[in-house]
Design a protein around this motif. Structure first.
Motif, PDB file in Angstrom:
ATOM      1  N   SER A 240      49.238  27.061  46.015  1.00 14.98           N
ATOM      2  CA  SER A 240      49.356  28.769  45.845  1.00 14.98           C
ATOM      3  C   SER A 240      48.070  29.279  45.526  1.00 14.98           C
ATOM      4  CB  SER A 240      49.803  28.985  44.311  1.00 14.98           C
ATOM      5  OG  SER A 240      49.967  30.022  44.024  1.00 14.98           O
ATOM      6  N   ARG A 241      46.817  28.301  44.837  1.00 11.35           N
ATOM      7  CA  ARG A 241      45.703  28.690  44.960  1.00 11.35           C
ATOM      8  C   ARG A 241      44.977  28.467  46.100  1.00 11.35           C
ATOM      9  NH1 ARG A 241      40.722  26.298  46.665  1.00 11.35           N
ATOM     10  NH2 ARG A 241      39.187  27.408  45.288  1.00 11.35           N
ATOM     11  N   THR A 242      45.190  27.654  46.965  1.00 10.07           N
ATOM     12  CA  THR A 242      44.712  27.534  48.351  1.00 10.07           C
ATOM     13  C   THR A 242      44.941  28.597  49.206  1.00 10.07           C
ATOM     14  OG1 THR A 242      44.558  25.030  48.331  1.00 10.07           O
ATOM     15  CG2 THR A 242      44.438  25.940  50.417  1.00 10.07           C
ATOM     16  N   VAL A 243      46.133  28.954  49.255  1.00  7.24           N
ATOM     17  CA  VAL A 243      46.632  30.226  50.076  1.00  7.24           C
ATOM     18  C   VAL A 243      45.977  31.471  49.793  1.00  7.24           C
ATOM     19  CG1 VAL A 243      48.401  31.472  50.808  1.00  7.24           C
ATOM     20  CG2 VAL A 243      48.925  28.865  50.613  1.00  7.24           C
ATOM     21  N   MET A 244      46.047  31.777  48.428  1.00 12.28           N
ATOM     22  CA  MET A 244      45.403  32.804  47.781  1.00 12.28           C
ATOM     23  C   MET A 244      44.024  33.016  48.121  1.00 12.28           C
ATOM     24  SD  MET A 244      45.834  35.498  45.910  1.00 12.28           S
ATOM     25  CE  MET A 244      47.383  35.453  45.416  1.00 12.28           C
ATOM     26  N   THR A 245      43.028  31.948  47.858  1.00 19.87           N
ATOM     27  CA  THR A 245      41.685  31.951  48.279  1.00 19.87           C
ATOM     28  C   THR A 245      41.472  32.239  49.732  1.00 19.87           C
ATOM     29  OG1 THR A 245      41.383  30.276  46.550  1.00 19.87           O
ATOM     30  CG2 THR A 245      39.736  30.436  48.246  1.00 19.87           C
ATOM     31  N   ALA A 246      42.319  31.444  50.556  1.00 23.68           N
ATOM     32  CA  ALA A 246      42.042  31.559  51.951  1.00 23.68           C
ATOM     33  C   ALA A 246      42.379  33.002  52.528  1.00 23.68           C
ATOM     34  CB  ALA A 246      43.003  30.567  52.801  1.00 23.68           C
ATOM     35  N   THR A 247      43.579  33.497  51.905  1.00 20.29           N
ATOM     36  CA  THR A 247      43.704  34.810  52.412  1.00 20.29           C
ATOM     37  C   THR A 247      42.905  36.016  52.080  1.00 20.29           C
ATOM     38  OG1 THR A 247      46.242  34.104  52.153  1.00 20.29           O
ATOM     39  CG2 THR A 247      45.956  36.621  52.252  1.00 20.29           C
ATOM     40  N   SER A 248      42.458  35.916  50.869  1.00 23.94           N
ATOM     41  CA  SER A 248      41.666  37.029  50.415  1.00 23.94           C
ATOM     42  C   SER A 248      40.206  36.866  51.010  1.00 23.94           C
ATOM     43  CB  SER A 248      41.285  36.806  48.832  1.00 23.94           C
ATOM     44  OG  SER A 248      40.831  35.465  48.376  1.00 23.94           O
ATOM     45  N   THR A 249      39.695  35.738  51.322  1.00 28.99           N
ATOM     46  CA  THR A 249      38.263  35.445  51.942  1.00 28.99           C
ATOM     47  C   THR A 249      38.820  36.013  53.417  1.00 28.99           C
ATOM     48  OG1 THR A 249      38.082  33.468  50.580  1.00 28.99           O
ATOM     49  CG2 THR A 249      36.711  33.848  52.493  1.00 28.99           C
ATOM     50  N   ALA A 250      39.733  35.429  54.073  1.00 28.87           N
ATOM     51  CA  ALA A 250      40.031  35.928  55.484  1.00 28.87           C
ATOM     52  C   ALA A 250      39.826  37.421  55.480  1.00 28.87           C
ATOM     53  CB  ALA A 250      41.234  35.227  56.073  1.00 28.87           C
ATOM     54  N   LEU A 251      40.715  38.179  54.564  1.00 32.26           N
ATOM     55  CA  LEU A 251      40.742  39.759  54.854  1.00 32.26           C
ATOM     56  C   LEU A 251      39.397  40.250  54.471  1.00 32.26           C
ATOM     57  CD1 LEU A 251      44.171  40.241  52.517  1.00 32.26           C
ATOM     58  CD2 LEU A 251      43.776  40.585  54.972  1.00 32.26           C
ATOM     59  N   SER A 252      38.810  39.781  53.644  1.00 33.09           N
ATOM     60  CA  SER A 252      37.339  40.379  53.631  1.00 33.09           C
ATOM     61  C   SER A 252      36.397  39.975  54.876  1.00 33.09           C
ATOM     62  CB  SER A 252      36.567  39.483  52.224  1.00 33.09           C
ATOM     63  OG  SER A 252      37.294  39.651  51.290  1.00 33.09           O
ATOM     64  N   LEU A 253      36.500  38.865  55.551  1.00 32.29           N
ATOM     65  CA  LEU A 253      35.834  38.489  56.715  1.00 32.29           C
ATOM     66  C   LEU A 253      36.412  39.476  57.970  1.00 32.29           C
ATOM     67  CD1 LEU A 253      35.421  34.616  56.293  1.00 32.29           C
ATOM     68  CD2 LEU A 253      33.464  36.333  56.257  1.00 32.29           C
ATOM     69  N   MET A 254      37.663  39.533  57.882  1.00 35.26           N
ATOM     70  CA  MET A 254      38.245  40.445  59.007  1.00 35.26           C
ATOM     71  C   MET A 254      37.624  41.874  58.828  1.00 35.26           C
ATOM     72  SD  MET A 254      40.146  40.384  61.422  1.00 35.26           S
ATOM     73  CE  MET A 254      41.312  38.961  61.475  1.00 35.26           C
ATOM     74  N   ALA A 255      37.385  42.337  57.682  1.00 38.21           N
ATOM     75  CA  ALA A 255      36.984  43.786  57.373  1.00 38.21           C
ATOM     76  C   ALA A 255      35.420  43.661  58.205  1.00 38.21           C
ATOM     77  CB  ALA A 255      36.870  44.192  56.116  1.00 38.21           C
ATOM     78  N   LEU A 256      34.729  42.685  58.000  1.00 42.35           N
ATOM     79  CA  LEU A 256      33.422  42.556  58.475  1.00 42.35           C
ATOM     80  C   LEU A 256      33.411  42.620  59.722  1.00 42.35           C
ATOM     81  CD1 LEU A 256      31.587  40.127  56.071  1.00 42.35           C
ATOM     82  CD2 LEU A 256      31.370  42.601  55.881  1.00 42.35           C
ATOM     83  N   VAL A 257      34.312  41.754  60.393  1.00 41.60           N
ATOM     84  CA  VAL A 257      34.441  41.606  62.063  1.00 41.60           C
ATOM     85  C   VAL A 257      34.714  42.781  62.607  1.00 41.60           C
ATOM     86  CG1 VAL A 257      35.663  40.615  63.783  1.00 41.60           C
ATOM     87  CG2 VAL A 257      34.884  39.287  61.939  1.00 41.60           C
ATOM     88  N   LEU A 258      35.746  43.707  61.865  1.00 44.69           N
ATOM     89  CA  LEU A 258      36.172  45.059  62.442  1.00 44.69           C
ATOM     90  C   LEU A 258      34.942  46.497  62.184  1.00 44.69           C
ATOM     91  CD1 LEU A 258      39.817  44.962  61.496  1.00 44.69           C
ATOM     92  CD2 LEU A 258      38.643  44.459  63.911  1.00 44.69           C
ATOM     93  N   PHE A 259      34.516  46.046  61.028  1.00 43.24           N
ATOM     94  CA  PHE A 259      33.737  47.187  60.743  1.00 43.24           C
ATOM     95  C   PHE A 259      32.238  47.154  60.273  1.00 43.24           C
ATOM     96  CE2 PHE A 259      38.192  47.979  58.981  1.00 43.24           C
ATOM     97  CZ  PHE A 259      38.308  48.887  59.850  1.00 43.24           C
TER      98      PHE A 259
END
Length: 316
Positions: A240-259
């Motif tokens: 649960s902790r692993t998925v939450m950490t990976a998801t939140s980090t990936a969403l932040s990085l996706m925003a950097l990739v796009l914008f």
């Protein structure tokens, strides 16, 4: 109010059964990366190669890459790299290091302005001499090596021998595959890339420590539990902790990739892929490795109290 759960609390998923596929796959990818690294190498940026980098933006909204390449090659400064990037028709021109030191680099800029000022805006200009680029290569290499050695020493003293070996294998695996991303994608390898690799090392360390801390706790609690079952329990209770950490980090990085723009796009893309590599590694490389080196529950560990017969609750 029920909290958001990205992984079931009472999961008993058998992760270890995939080790027969994940280990050969990871080994193949690691060996392939090393082969490509030796054969092709990294796409070193101006920080390490030296030379002059110019980024042009067309004033009319349209660019002619072929014409720019023909003009740049006609300067007589050696092999010139011309590429289009972004969605606005921007063009990057990379001139190799010129003889004559600062005078040679100045001549490059003079000819570039004379040829392109009419139709293009100079968005970025970078010039790095041979001495500076050599110092950056040396400093960057020393920095990465010392950082990795420090992390490996920390893992060795942080865990018992078997767990330390598993963590070290996982960290090295993540470093190799991250370098492979640079080799395969041909993303420019510069000082920002060094920062990306060191950040990936830290993220890998964090993921591995969380899972192995729970593994060590369960080893002390369930001394007769089979190793595969114990490792599956460790991963499921921290998932649960692993998925939450990976998801939140990936969403932040996706925003950097796009914008985030072209300046940090390479860094963001490598970090995004690196997060996926680290998450995969902690589950399907580091943990299964403990089975292959003969980890036994309770082996070499001191008990911290009476054994418990109840399964632990899932980690938040």
């Amino acid at each position: 109010m029920r909290l958001l759960r990205l992984w079931p609390d009472e999961s008993h998923f058998d992760f270890m059964r995939f080790r027969r596929f994940s280990f050969p796959f990871s080994a193949l990818m690691s060996v392939g990366t090393l082969v490509l690294f030796l054969m092709i190498g990294l796409n070193f940026g101006i920080d390490f190669k030296g030379g002059t980098l110019i980024e042009l933006r067309p004033k009319s909204g349209q660019s002619d890459v072929a014409a720019v390449r023909h003009t740049a090659n006609g300067f007589g400064f050696g092999e010139t790299e011309v590429q289009e990037f972004g969605n606005q028709g921007s063009i990057s021109i990379r001139f190799p290091l010129q003889a004559g030191g600062e005078t040679g680099q100045t001549l490059v800029m003079q000819k570039a302005h004379a040829a392109f000022d009419k139709d293009y805006v100079f968005d970025r200009v970078e010039t790095v001499g041979p001495r500076v680029s050599g110092e950056l290569v040396q400093s960057g290499t020393i920095g990465v090596v010392l950082s990795v050695v420090a992390v490996l020493l920390y893992l060795w003293f942080r865990f018992e021998r078997e767990l330390a070996l598993g963590a070290i294998v996982g960290t090295l695996h993540d470093i190799v595959l991250t370098v492979g991303v640079f080799v395969i994608s041909r993303i420019e390898f510069n000082m920002t890339s060094i920062a990306a690799i060191l950040t990936i090392v830290g993220y890998s360390l964090n993921e591995t420590v969380v899972v192995f801390d729970r593994t060590r706790e369960l080893m002390r609690r369930y001394k007769t539990m089979p190793t595969e079952q114990l490792l599956n329990l460790s991963i499921n209770t921290t998932m649960s902790r692993t998925v939450m950490t990976a998801t939140s980090t990936a969403l932040s990085l996706m925003a950097l990739v796009l914008f985030g723009g072209e300046a940090i796009k390479g860094f963001s893309v490598v970090m995004l892929i690196g997060v996926l590599i680290c998450t995969y590694s902690a589950i399907f490389v580091s943990s299964p490795f403990l089975i292959y080196i003969g980890l036994q529950a309770g082996g070499g560990l001191r008990a911290t109290g009476r054994e418990s017969t109840a399964l632990p609750q899932a980690a938040e």
